[in-house]
Every structure is written in structure tokens, then in C-alpha cells.
Design an enzyme around this catalytic site. Structure first.
Site, PDB file in Angstrom:
ATOM      1  N   CYS A  17       0.853  -1.198   0.000  1.00 44.82           N
ATOM      2  CA  CYS A  17       0.000   0.000   0.000  1.00 44.82           C
ATOM      3  C   CYS A  17       0.884   1.241   0.000  1.00 44.82           C
ATOM      4  CB  CYS A  17      -0.899   0.038   1.244  1.00 44.82           C
ATOM      5  SG  CYS A  17      -1.892  -1.425   1.510  1.00 44.82           S
ATOM      6  N   CYS A  65       2.520   3.153  -3.205  1.00 48.92           N
ATOM      7  CA  CYS A  65       1.766   4.216  -3.887  1.00 48.92           C
ATOM      8  C   CYS A  65       1.368   5.337  -2.931  1.00 48.92           C
ATOM      9  CB  CYS A  65       0.500   3.647  -4.518  1.00 48.92           C
ATOM     10  SG  CYS A  65       0.814   2.462  -5.842  1.00 48.92           S
ATOM     11  N   HIS A  66       0.951   4.987  -1.723  1.00 49.47           N
ATOM     12  CA  HIS A  66       0.299   5.965  -0.846  1.00 49.47           C
ATOM     13  C   HIS A  66       1.191   6.573   0.224  1.00 49.47           C
ATOM     14  CE1 HIS A  66      -3.627   5.140  -2.577  1.00 49.47           C
ATOM     15  NE2 HIS A  66      -3.433   3.854  -2.412  1.00 49.47           N
ATOM     16  N   CYS A  92      -7.464  -1.531  -5.274  1.00 46.66           N
ATOM     17  CA  CYS A  92      -6.019  -1.295  -5.200  1.00 46.66           C
ATOM     18  C   CYS A  92      -5.255  -2.612  -5.296  1.00 46.66           C
ATOM     19  CB  CYS A  92      -5.653  -0.612  -3.873  1.00 46.66           C
ATOM     20  SG  CYS A  92      -5.900   1.172  -3.913  1.00 46.66           S
ATOM     21  N   HIS A 103     -34.415   2.586  14.619  1.00 43.02           N
ATOM     22  CA  HIS A 103     -33.369   3.588  14.781  1.00 43.02           C
ATOM     23  C   HIS A 103     -33.833   5.024  14.565  1.00 43.02           C
ATOM     24  CE1 HIS A 103     -30.467   0.482  15.458  1.00 43.02           C
ATOM     25  NE2 HIS A 103     -30.825  -0.136  14.347  1.00 43.02           N
ATOM     26  N   ARG A 114     -22.959  -5.847   9.941  1.00 42.88           N
ATOM     27  CA  ARG A 114     -23.967  -5.359  10.898  1.00 42.88           C
ATOM     28  C   ARG A 114     -25.324  -5.195  10.193  1.00 42.88           C
ATOM     29  NH1 ARG A 114     -26.334  -4.974  15.817  1.00 42.88           N
ATOM     30  NH2 ARG A 114     -27.296  -6.491  14.460  1.00 42.88           N
ATOM     31  N   CYS A 134     -28.761  -7.092  11.277  1.00 40.31           N
ATOM     32  CA  CYS A 134     -30.044  -6.435  11.537  1.00 40.31           C
ATOM     33  C   CYS A 134     -31.150  -7.106  10.724  1.00 40.31           C
ATOM     34  CB  CYS A 134     -29.983  -4.961  11.156  1.00 40.31           C
ATOM     35  SG  CYS A 134     -29.386  -3.890  12.465  1.00 40.31           S
TER      36      CYS A 134
END
Lengths: 108, 150, 274
Positions: free
Chosen positions: C89, C92-93, C127, C194, C231, C235
């Protein structure tokens, strides 16, 4: 348990000072109570022992059971009378031991 | 934890909730090896109440990770210190939780760990001092199962 | 709420709710941020505010927070070469601490090339496959969740800042539609819990606004980090519906829409939740 343990303690302390030590290691702490998708019991595999010593002398240790949560967190104290090295050791059910060291200096 | 999958846990959830809130659940005779472990630790001697403070939530947000903090009153000198503290949970499949071993170099008889509690139950601590005296403390932790927190 | 689980469970829940309120009641004041005009909430509140003081304490200390085990693992992985291009990674970054700052707070983001939004997990795998010529990581794999956590962590404290206009607009509308659609045997929408009932108990569960600013989050229940789409799946499973697939267009749209519902909230990754 290939990850490096996480340990936090001060870099230096006054003679006679009591410091707090926090430790956290990565471990599933497989309890032996669970079953896999086929209904077969998953064998127990936990860290069963932790020990901390300072300059070769025992400070704190514990034995752990499957009732300890995954990624065991252990916090305790130590009295610093001299400069030196803490050694930490976590023992797995499979016999492997992960160790770590931390130095502490005396504050003037 | 537990040997049931999510669906079973969900279907049984209502029943579990009902069980965990019955007041008798916390006071029921321990169904596991809690008494034996304590007896082994104390050698059958009676432990006095006091000296120990247990910091545990009244209601655990989730039984799989319950923070537990211990403080035992002691000068922690070579002459007078806390040697060992046994933790048992009287409603888990196995009562054993951990045994902590202190030394005068610990400075304080304080520690924090995180524990698993399968249902509403008592967490019991027994401390063995360097002079052989024994102290005990217990705290009930309500553990709820069911709903989204599982 | 008109949910029925059988009279015994309802009674039990009522009893529990009363006793639980004694504890939660003291913490009734939940701090949030003012929502922008036209938002569904007056105050946007992080899930952190709905958790007990014990759970919040686990998040508050970076050493005690088990989510940091993932951050540290991925910090090493960031520098590790993988794939036939011989790149990591970092090749490039550079340093993630600078180059990834703010990236996770703005996801999902429009991709001109793919002509659709991509989220952080997808971008990491883009990537890997395109630039590193490495195998993509599976969703829910430790590697992908760790790296997602690590990159989101570089935005910790920065406000959630997703763009919802332009080409994102139809995705936003799709996400909104999913949010308000009742599903499963329990016939509940995201909004049922929610939006309409946050701050109340559903059985043993104390409902939050369902904000996503802390994801991936260390769940006490699972004792590991949970990515957002897992998650979502959970739900939908809990209301006995058939969940969409992780990284599907449906969950991507929902991720965008729910991120907007928490616009401006500080990123808390790695958070600790029940």
C-alpha cells in the site's frame, strides 16, 4: 497468537512510586463450549497463564480460564524501587509462549 | 459463547430473557463447581466479608465482555500483603474465571480483567492474605440475552 | 411498538426495562451535534452515547480498546509487499497517517471509472487487484476488516462527510427507500428501531440512532471487529428477513444513505459497541 502484545506503562518513575501497567493481547480464547457449523465441539484453546516479573522477581501473575473474554486485557500495578526491565509472558494451551519486555528508568 | 447458533439463540431468546430476570435466578444454588473451587482455595476455612471491592456493572451491556476491576485493602508490604485472589462465576458452565497472584512488588492489590458471563449470576472473589486470613465479596451481574445484542 | 413475542417475554421485558432504566436513566442526557436543515433528526447522536459507561470506557482508552489490535496489524500490512507488481500500500500511498487522513470519512465515494459509488472495502480490493496484482481479500476476512479499520482510523475525529448529490443522488434515494422498507417476519424497517424508537428498549436492547461513524466496530458480543455490511446483515437477519449480500449495490446504497444520517459526526473507528 502472532500479534505483538500491547503494553502501556510509564517510561520512568520515582523511587517507591506505584505505576499502573495495562496489557492487551490478541487471542480468540476459544472456550471449548462452542460447536462448529457441523455440530462438532470446537476444542478449547486459551491463554491459561500470564506472568510479569521485574529484574527477575515476580510482580504479578494469573491463571486464566475460558471465562476470560477474547483478546485478554490484564491491568495491574507495580512498585518501582530501582530501574530495570519488566518481562511479560502469555502461555497458550498449545504450549507456546508470547513474551515482551519493557524498560523503566528512575526519575531524578 | 454457547453452543447454539444465532437462529436458535433468537428463537429461544424470549425464554432466556424471562429466565434471566426472575429474581431467584441470582440467588439459586450454584449449579456448577463454584463451591468446590472455593473450598479448594480456602481449604474449607470460612472467609470473612470485607476488604474487597468489586467493580462490575449492575447490568452487563453484553455477557461476552464484562469489565471487572478488583481492589483489596492491604498495605502490600513484605509482612502484610494479598497473596492470591480467586474469581468464580456461579452461573457459568464452569465456575473458574481466574486466579490472580500478587506480591509485595505489586504495590497495590488492584487488577482489571474482562470476563464472560453466560447468564445473570454472582461473581465471587476470595482473597488469601499473606497471614493466611481469607476475605470474600460477591456481586450479582444481570446478563440479558435476546434482541439485537444477542 | 406493536411487536409481540409471547406474553411471558413481554412481561419479562417490562420487568427488565424497569430495572435497566435505573441504570440507563442516569445517563439519559445524550450529547449530539445539530443536524443540518432538512435532516431527519434535530440532533445527530453517535452510538457511543447510547452505551453504558463501562463500554464507553473501553473505547476511550486506546490501550484498553481491543480494536487497536487490528489497527496495529494493518499498520504492518500497509508496508508489506503483496502481489506480482511487488508493491505494498505504501509504495503508492506513502505514510497512511498523512495520505489517508479524511479518506475513510468521505466513503462511499463516486468512482468515475466504475460509474458507481465504492466503499472503503471495495477500494482496498481495487487497489489490490489493479495496482498490486494481488488477490482481493474476502469480505469479513481479518485482513480486509483490519485494513478498513486502519484506514478509517486515520480519519478519527474528522466529520463524516459523504457527498450525496450529482451521480450519487439516485444511490442516496435507493438507500433511503431501503431504510424505510419493512422487511422480514417481524416486519421492521431500519427506521422502525433507529428513527422512531432510538433511546428506548426493544426487549433487552437499548436502541441507538444506528449511526455508522464508529465502523468497523469492536462488538462486545462477537469479541471482534465487525464491518458495517456485516452489521446490516445482522439487523436484517434479526428481523427474520433475507439479508442483501455484503458489498451488494443495495448495501452500498444503504451505507451511503445511513452515512448521510450521521453527517458531521466525528469518525470513531475503532469504536466499541455492544
Amino acid at each position: 497468537m502472532a500479534d505483538k502484545p500491547r503494553i502501556k506503562l510509564p517510561k520512568e518513575a520515582k523511587k517507591g512510586e506505584i505505576i499502573q501497567i495495562k496489557t492487551l493481547v490478541s487471542h480468540l480464547m476459544e472456550s471449548g463450549q462452542r460447536k462448529d457449523a457441523q455440530g462438532k465441539p470446537i476444542p478449547r484453546k486459551i491463554i491459561n497463564k500470564f506472568a510479569c516479573e521485574f529484574n527477575g522477581k515476580p510482580v504479578f501473575s494469573c491463571t486464566l480460564e475460558p471465562a476470560i473474554s477474547a483478546n485478554p486485557y490484564i491491568q495491574f500495578d507495580a512498585r518501582i524501587d530501582e530501574e530495570g526491565t519488566f518481562k511479560f509472558a502469555w502461555t497458550d494451551d498449545d504450549g507456546s509462549v508470547v513474551t515482551a519486555e519493557e524498560k523503566i528508568a528512575l526519575k531524578a | 459463547m454457547g453452543a447454539i447458533n444465532r437462529r436458535q439463540a433468537f428463537l429461544l431468546g424470549g425464554g432466556f430473557v424471562a429466565l434471566t430476570v426472575l429474581p431467584m435466578a441470582a440467588n439459586a444454588e450454584p449449579s456448577n463447581d463454584a463451591a468446590e473451587l472455593i473450598k479448594k482455595f480456602t481449604g474449607g476455612k470460612e472467609a470473612a466479608k470485607g476488604k474487597i471491592t468489586l467493580d462490575l456493572p449492575e447490568i452487563a451491556e453484553n455477557g461476552n465482555t464484562v469489565p471487572l476491576a478488583l481492589t483489596v485493602e492491604s498495605p502490600m508490604t513484605a509482612e502484610n500483603y494479598v497473596k492470591e485472589v480467586l474469581f468464580v462465576a456461579d452461573g457459568n458452565p464452569n465456575a473458574g474465571v481466574a486466579t490472580l497472584m500478587f506480591t509485595p512488588m505489586s504495590g497495590k492489590a488492584e487488577a482489571s480483567i474482562r470476563i464472560r458471563l453466560a447468564q445473570t449470576q454472582n461473581v465471587i472473589a476470595v482473597a488469601k492474605m499473606s497471614d493466611g486470613s481469607l476475605f470474600t465479596e460477591r456481586k450479582t451481574v444481570k446478563v440479558t440475552i435476546g434482541g439485537c445484542g444477542g | 411498538m406493536s411487536i409481540r413475542y409471547g406474553s411471558l417475554a413481554v412481561l419479562a421485558t417490562a420487568a427488565l426495562t424497569l430495572s435497566a432504566m435505573a441504570v440507563f436513566g442516569q445517563e439519559a442526557e445524550r450529547k449530539g451535534i445539530p443536524a443540518p436543515p432538512g435532516h431527519v433528526f434535530k440532533t445527530i447522536i453517535s452510538g457511543y452515547q447510547f452505551r453504558t459507561k463501562e463500554t464507553r470506557a473501553l473505547q476511550d482508552d486506546d490501550l484498553e480498546n481491543p480494536g487497536f489490535l487490528a489497527v496495529e496489524r494493518a499498520a504492518d500490512m500497509w508496508k508489506t509487499v503483496d502481489g506480482s507488481e511487488g508493491k505494498s500500500c505504501m509504495s503508492c500511498h506513502g505514510e497512511a497517517e498523512t495520505t489517508m487522513k479524511g479518506v475513510g470519512a468521505a466513503m462511499p465515494k463516486w468512482s468515475e471509472k466504475l460509474n458507481k459509488p465504492v466503499n472503503l472495502e471495495q477500494q482496498i480490493n481495487i487497489c489490490r487487484t489493479e495496482h498490486m496484482k494481488a488477490q482481493p481479500w474476502a469480505f469479513k476476512s481479518k485482513e480486509l476488516t483490519d485494513m478498513t479499520t486502519f484506514i478509517r482510523f486515520q480519519s478519527r475525529g474528522m466529520p463524516v462527510a459523504v457527498k450525496t448529490d450529482g451521480p450519487m443522488s439516485p444511490w442516496f434515494e435507493k438507500g433511503k427507500e431501503i431504510y424505510y422498507t419493512r422487511v422480514g417476519q417481524l416486519d421492521l424497517a431500519c427506521a422502525s428501531c433507529h428513527e422512531k424508537n432510538n433511546g428506548k428498549f426493544m426487549r433487552a436492547d437499548f436502541l441507538s440512532q444506528g449511526q455508522t461513524n464508529g465502523f468497523p466496530t469492536y462488538r462486545l458480543r462477537d469479541q471482534r471487529l465487525i464491518p458495517l455490511h456485516e452489521r446490516f446483515e445482522g439487523c436484517m437477519f434479526d428481523v427474520r428477513g433475507v439479508p442483501y449480500k455484503p458489498l451488494s449495490d443495495e448495501f452500498l446504497a444503504l451505507e451511503l444513505y445511513v452515512a448521510w444520517r450521521g453527517i458531521g459526526l466525528p469518525v470513531e473507528t475503532p469504536s466499541v459497541r455492544n
